[in-house]
Design a protein around this motif. Sequence first.
Motif, PDB file in Angstrom:
ATOM      1  N   VAL A  46      -6.034   5.243   5.810  1.00  0.00           N
ATOM      2  CA  VAL A  46      -5.060   4.171   5.634  1.00  0.00           C
ATOM      3  C   VAL A  46      -5.555   2.857   6.236  1.00  0.00           C
ATOM      4  CG1 VAL A  46      -3.746   4.734   7.732  1.00  0.00           C
ATOM      5  CG2 VAL A  46      -2.613   3.565   5.833  1.00  0.00           C
ATOM      6  N   GLU A  47      -6.318   2.918   7.316  1.00  0.00           N
ATOM      7  CA  GLU A  47      -6.854   1.689   7.915  1.00  0.00           C
ATOM      8  C   GLU A  47      -7.818   0.991   6.964  1.00  0.00           C
ATOM      9  OE1 GLU A  47      -8.579   2.143  11.743  1.00  0.00           O
ATOM     10  OE2 GLU A  47      -6.829   3.161  12.602  1.00  0.00           O
ATOM     11  N   ALA A  63       1.084   4.913   0.734  1.00  0.00           N
ATOM     12  CA  ALA A  63       0.299   5.837   1.561  1.00  0.00           C
ATOM     13  C   ALA A  63       1.156   6.988   2.058  1.00  0.00           C
ATOM     14  CB  ALA A  63      -0.305   5.072   2.749  1.00  0.00           C
ATOM     15  N   LYS A 101      -2.725  12.114   3.035  1.00  0.00           N
ATOM     16  CA  LYS A 101      -3.842  11.282   2.594  1.00  0.00           C
ATOM     17  C   LYS A 101      -4.097  10.106   3.532  1.00  0.00           C
ATOM     18  CE  LYS A 101      -3.805  12.510  -2.273  1.00  0.00           C
ATOM     19  NZ  LYS A 101      -3.832  12.027  -3.678  1.00  0.00           N
ATOM     20  N   ALA A 102      -3.052   9.561   4.130  1.00  0.00           N
ATOM     21  CA  ALA A 102      -3.228   8.419   5.029  1.00  0.00           C
ATOM     22  C   ALA A 102      -4.127   8.755   6.207  1.00  0.00           C
ATOM     23  CB  ALA A 102      -1.867   7.937   5.531  1.00  0.00           C
ATOM     24  N   VAL A 157       3.124  -1.206   4.230  1.00  0.00           N
ATOM     25  CA  VAL A 157       2.583   0.130   4.014  1.00  0.00           C
ATOM     26  C   VAL A 157       3.734   1.123   3.941  1.00  0.00           C
ATOM     27  CG1 VAL A 157       1.043   1.933   4.882  1.00  0.00           C
ATOM     28  CG2 VAL A 157       0.516  -0.475   5.328  1.00  0.00           C
ATOM     29  N   VAL A 210      -3.565   4.514  -1.375  1.00  0.00           N
ATOM     30  CA  VAL A 210      -4.385   4.824  -0.209  1.00  0.00           C
ATOM     31  C   VAL A 210      -5.568   5.716  -0.554  1.00  0.00           C
ATOM     32  CG1 VAL A 210      -3.172   6.930   0.534  1.00  0.00           C
ATOM     33  CG2 VAL A 210      -4.200   5.401   2.256  1.00  0.00           C
ATOM     34  N   ASP A 211      -5.480   6.474  -1.637  1.00  0.00           N
ATOM     35  CA  ASP A 211      -6.509   7.485  -1.915  1.00  0.00           C
ATOM     36  C   ASP A 211      -7.556   7.017  -2.921  1.00  0.00           C
ATOM     37  OD1 ASP A 211      -4.941   7.494  -4.189  1.00  0.00           O
ATOM     38  OD2 ASP A 211      -4.915   9.680  -4.403  1.00  0.00           O
ATOM     39  N   LEU A 240       0.837  -1.191   0.000  1.00  0.00           N
ATOM     40  CA  LEU A 240       0.000   0.000   0.000  1.00  0.00           C
ATOM     41  C   LEU A 240       0.875   1.245   0.000  1.00  0.00           C
ATOM     42  CD1 LEU A 240      -2.803   1.360   0.287  1.00  0.00           C
ATOM     43  CD2 LEU A 240      -2.492   1.184   2.774  1.00  0.00           C
ATOM     44  N   ALA A 296      -7.799   1.205   3.680  1.00  0.00           N
ATOM     45  CA  ALA A 296      -7.053   0.659   2.552  1.00  0.00           C
ATOM     46  C   ALA A 296      -6.369  -0.658   2.919  1.00  0.00           C
ATOM     47  CB  ALA A 296      -6.025   1.680   2.078  1.00  0.00           C
ATOM     48  N   VAL A 297      -5.846  -0.747   4.139  1.00  0.00           N
ATOM     49  CA  VAL A 297      -5.231  -1.996   4.598  1.00  0.00           C
ATOM     50  C   VAL A 297      -6.281  -3.085   4.717  1.00  0.00           C
ATOM     51  CG1 VAL A 297      -4.145  -3.126   6.584  1.00  0.00           C
ATOM     52  CG2 VAL A 297      -3.269  -0.933   5.763  1.00  0.00           C
TER      53      VAL A 297
END
Length: 214
Positions: free
Chosen positions: A39-40, A16, A28-29, A56, A111-112, A14, A42-43
């Motif tokens: 970010v959470e 981020a 962004k994260a 990450v 991430v975005d 990822l 996306a993970v």
Amino acid sequence: MSRTSSTPDTVGLLLAAGGGRRLGGRPKALLPYRGRPLVEHAVRVLREGGCGRVHVVLGASAEEVRARARLADCVLVENPDWADGMGSSLRVGLNSLAQHGSYRSALVSLVDQPGIGAAAVARVLAAAGTGFAAASYDGRRGHPVLLGAERWAGIARTAEGDRGARAYLKEHADELTLVECGDVAEAYDIDLPEDLARLEDGGGAPGPAAGGAE
């Protein structure tokens, strides 16, 4: 959303690290999404799509991200040159993967892009045997992208600025397997202030849960 069975030879990567320059310098994260840092989410998408391990790449406000986001089960890698663009983060991430395990491939996501959910991840992972695949949206290449380990060095050599692996993917387009995901995901980016409304609405990927992905 139920988690699909993981693909142990494929690791999630990822990116981020972005500082959100066009968002007024908001990393962004850390953008809020459904009550937690983006970010959470996306993970979680990578894991629910089938990635058993996730690396990450952090950059802007990395210490704050570490403090605020729940990323204890991830391998966190810092890119000190994050301001140089996504290419530098991709290089740092691929180098981290090479040092941390004997993975056969990496599934790279950004991430975005909260409109890309676990269903799209699962579909691209299903093409892991090809070693080189990418999601497509109405025939247009997008993320996530599956990169076989034998390609990492070549990609790292050409990744620069905000282009990431674009030059390598273009050069090797005839070898790339495209996996259509337009019916289960939306490939928009959170880049501009007007894009933040998508986060406030809590809008995610359309279509079936990952367990129903083809």
